[in-house]
Design a protein around this motif. Structure first.
Motif, PDB file in Angstrom:
ATOM      1  N   LEU A   1       9.924   7.980  -7.764  1.00  0.00           N
ATOM      2  CA  LEU A   1      10.078   6.816  -8.637  1.00  0.00           C
ATOM      3  C   LEU A   1       9.269   5.573  -8.754  1.00  0.00           C
ATOM      4  CD1 LEU A   1      12.894   5.890  -4.981  1.00  0.00           C
ATOM      5  CD2 LEU A   1      13.127   5.891  -7.374  1.00  0.00           C
ATOM      6  N   ALA A   2       7.775   6.231  -8.066  1.00  0.00           N
ATOM      7  CA  ALA A   2       6.627   5.535  -8.475  1.00  0.00           C
ATOM      8  C   ALA A   2       6.607   5.757  -9.999  1.00  0.00           C
ATOM      9  CB  ALA A   2       6.158   5.398  -6.898  1.00  0.00           C
ATOM     10  N   GLY A   3       7.202   7.049 -10.426  1.00  0.00           N
ATOM     11  CA  GLY A   3       6.258   7.516 -11.237  1.00  0.00           C
ATOM     12  C   GLY A   3       5.069   7.994 -11.143  1.00  0.00           C
TER      13      GLY A   3
ATOM     14  N   TYR B   1       0.652  -0.904   0.139  1.00  0.00           N
ATOM     15  CA  TYR B   1      -0.282   0.016  -0.042  1.00  0.00           C
ATOM     16  C   TYR B   1       1.138   1.605  -0.436  1.00  0.00           C
ATOM     17  CZ  TYR B   1      -3.646  -3.362   0.927  1.00  0.00           C
ATOM     18  OH  TYR B   1      -4.275  -4.763   0.662  1.00  0.00           O
ATOM     19  N   HIS B   2       1.953   1.318  -1.062  1.00  0.00           N
ATOM     20  CA  HIS B   2       3.062   2.373  -1.095  1.00  0.00           C
ATOM     21  C   HIS B   2       2.465   2.879  -0.996  1.00  0.00           C
ATOM     22  CE1 HIS B   2       7.033   3.436  -1.406  1.00  0.00           C
ATOM     23  NE2 HIS B   2       6.861   3.807  -3.010  1.00  0.00           N
ATOM     24  N   TYR B   3       0.842   3.674  -1.426  1.00  0.00           N
ATOM     25  CA  TYR B   3       0.336   5.305  -1.915  1.00  0.00           C
ATOM     26  C   TYR B   3       0.375   5.890  -0.426  1.00  0.00           C
ATOM     27  CZ  TYR B   3       0.556   4.438  -7.374  1.00  0.00           C
ATOM     28  OH  TYR B   3       1.187   4.062  -8.522  1.00  0.00           O
ATOM     29  N   TRP B   4      -0.100   5.295   0.382  1.00  0.00           N
ATOM     30  CA  TRP B   4      -0.857   5.560   1.017  1.00  0.00           C
ATOM     31  C   TRP B   4       0.312   5.788   2.049  1.00  0.00           C
ATOM     32  CZ3 TRP B   4      -4.645   7.394   3.384  1.00  0.00           C
ATOM     33  CH2 TRP B   4      -6.186   7.283   2.839  1.00  0.00           C
TER      34      TRP B   4
ATOM     35  N   ALA C   1      11.784  13.266   1.276  1.00  0.00           N
ATOM     36  CA  ALA C   1      11.578  12.176   1.205  1.00  0.00           C
ATOM     37  C   ALA C   1       9.815  11.898   0.272  1.00  0.00           C
ATOM     38  CB  ALA C   1      11.862  11.243   2.125  1.00  0.00           C
ATOM     39  N   ALA C   2       9.241  11.736   0.446  1.00  0.00           N
ATOM     40  CA  ALA C   2       8.142  11.689  -0.120  1.00  0.00           C
ATOM     41  C   ALA C   2       7.438  12.752  -1.405  1.00  0.00           C
ATOM     42  CB  ALA C   2       6.922  12.569   1.094  1.00  0.00           C
ATOM     43  N   ASP C   3       8.724  13.097  -1.678  1.00  0.00           N
ATOM     44  CA  ASP C   3       8.803  13.614  -3.364  1.00  0.00           C
ATOM     45  C   ASP C   3       9.662  12.629  -3.774  1.00  0.00           C
ATOM     46  OD1 ASP C   3       7.096  15.972  -2.786  1.00  0.00           O
ATOM     47  OD2 ASP C   3       9.082  17.987  -2.249  1.00  0.00           O
ATOM     48  N   GLU C   4      10.395  12.049  -3.508  1.00  0.00           N
ATOM     49  CA  GLU C   4      11.559  11.634  -4.291  1.00  0.00           C
ATOM     50  C   GLU C   4      10.733  10.367  -4.237  1.00  0.00           C
ATOM     51  OE1 GLU C   4      15.618   8.969  -3.628  1.00  0.00           O
ATOM     52  OE2 GLU C   4      15.333  10.597  -2.026  1.00  0.00           O
TER      53      GLU C   4
END
Length: 322
Positions: free
Chosen positions: A139-141, A116-119, A132-135
């Motif tokens: 990375l998640a596109g 649940y990576h987006y969460w 960190a969140a921007d990176e």
């Protein structure tokens, strides 16, 4: 029985959200306002019970944790705050990471291998881990628009956790967690006009406008201090306002003081984003204080100690600059 114990902010709620989306179980929920962190003492677990603890300092809960482990209670503990000495016990599964650029939801995200990576990214934004969140978004596109949506969602969930009591909040944290559990994908929560996102969005805008109208009580090359009144809106906005100030001027430490009824302040301290250290150590010098390197607080700072607090903060960051 199963017990889920979690901080009432974005990081605690979303850490549990990930775990229970991946492994749905019936459990007793124990949480509170963000500053209510000694939650483990509220558990009446018995041998053979399972307890999950998320986003509250092990150091602040060690007196309750030790007898649970000794009694045969199985404890899964994930956190990024000051831990103290971690007990050695076959009953404890400890996932502790004190890196100032992580949070409990990112620790859980790693544990779940990104289910649940987006969460988890939304939680990182809520915990003010912007870089960190921007990176992670990159990375998640994800697009810039999607990153902005996760940023706003995480910020709003975090905003809801601040208050001196549950009555100050728009949603009781357990109820907010339960409502969000309907959305395996955070973008579904944003798309649903009936989700908590829109009520929190409107309320956040009103409270932030009031905070932005407040002038600094103190400002130097190391520290800016803002005092908010003893009103519900001020208690709700204090933490996310501190994050807002930190992002606006990343070279300064920021302290947001919220006036209490008993001649004390509730303090939210943010280390400079360019030097995320020291906030937890500074606040821990004062009774009812604690936190982590980048962000910390004091639940009840006597007003007579304000000068001492400001001096300690000034000296800490001045010494680093030198």
């Amino acid at each position: 029985m199963n017990y889920d114990i979690f901080n009432g902010d974005a990081d605690g709620i979303i850490a549990l959200l990930q775990l229970r989306l991946a492994n749905p179980i019936e459990s007793t929920l124990i949480t509170g306002v963000k500053r209510d962190i000694q939650l483990l003492r509220k558990v009446a677990a018995q041998p053979g019970d399972d307890v999950t603890v998320l986003d509250i300092s092990m150091e602040k809960n060690i007196d309750a944790l030790t007898p649970l482990l000794a009694a045969g209670v199985k404890v899964f503990y994930a956190d990024h705050h000051r831990s103290g000495a971690i007990p050695e016990s076959d009953n404890l599964s400890a996932h502790i990471d004190l890196d100032p650029n992580t949070c409990t939801s990112l620790i859980v995200d790693k544990h779940l291998k990104g289910q649940y990576h987006y969460w988890a990214i939304a939680a990182a934004y809520g915990d003010n881990l912007m870089a960190a969140a921007d990176e992670l978004c990159s990375l998640a596109g994800l697009t810039a628009e999607q990153a902005a949506q996760l940023n706003e969602l995480g910020t709003l969930i975090n905003y809801n956790g601040y208050g001196s009591s549950i009555s100050d909040l728009h949603f009781e944290p357990a109820a907010l967690y339960t409502a969000l559990k309907a959305y395996p994908n955070p973008f579904d929560a944003i798309a649903d006009k009936a989700s908590p996102f829109y009520q929190l969005q409107a309320a956040y805008g009103q409270d932030m406008a009031k905070a932005q109208a407040v002038n600094a009580l103190h400002e130097s090359s190391n520290l800016a201090v803002f005092e908010l009144p003893n009103e519900a809106w001020a208690k709700r906005i204090s933490g996310v306002y501190g994050n807002y100030l930190a992002n606006k001027n990343p070279n300064l430490a920021h302290a947001v003081l919220t006036d209490n009824e008993d001649d004390t302040y509730t303090v939210s301290l943010r280390a400079p984003l360019t030097n995320k250290q020291g906030a937890g150590d500074i606040c821990s010098q004062f009774e009812t204080g604690g936190g982590r390197a980048a962000a910390a607080g004091i639940n009840a700072l006597n007003k007579g100690e304000l000068g001492e607090f400001m001096l300690a903060t000034e000296q800490y960051y001045r010494a680093i600059d030198e």
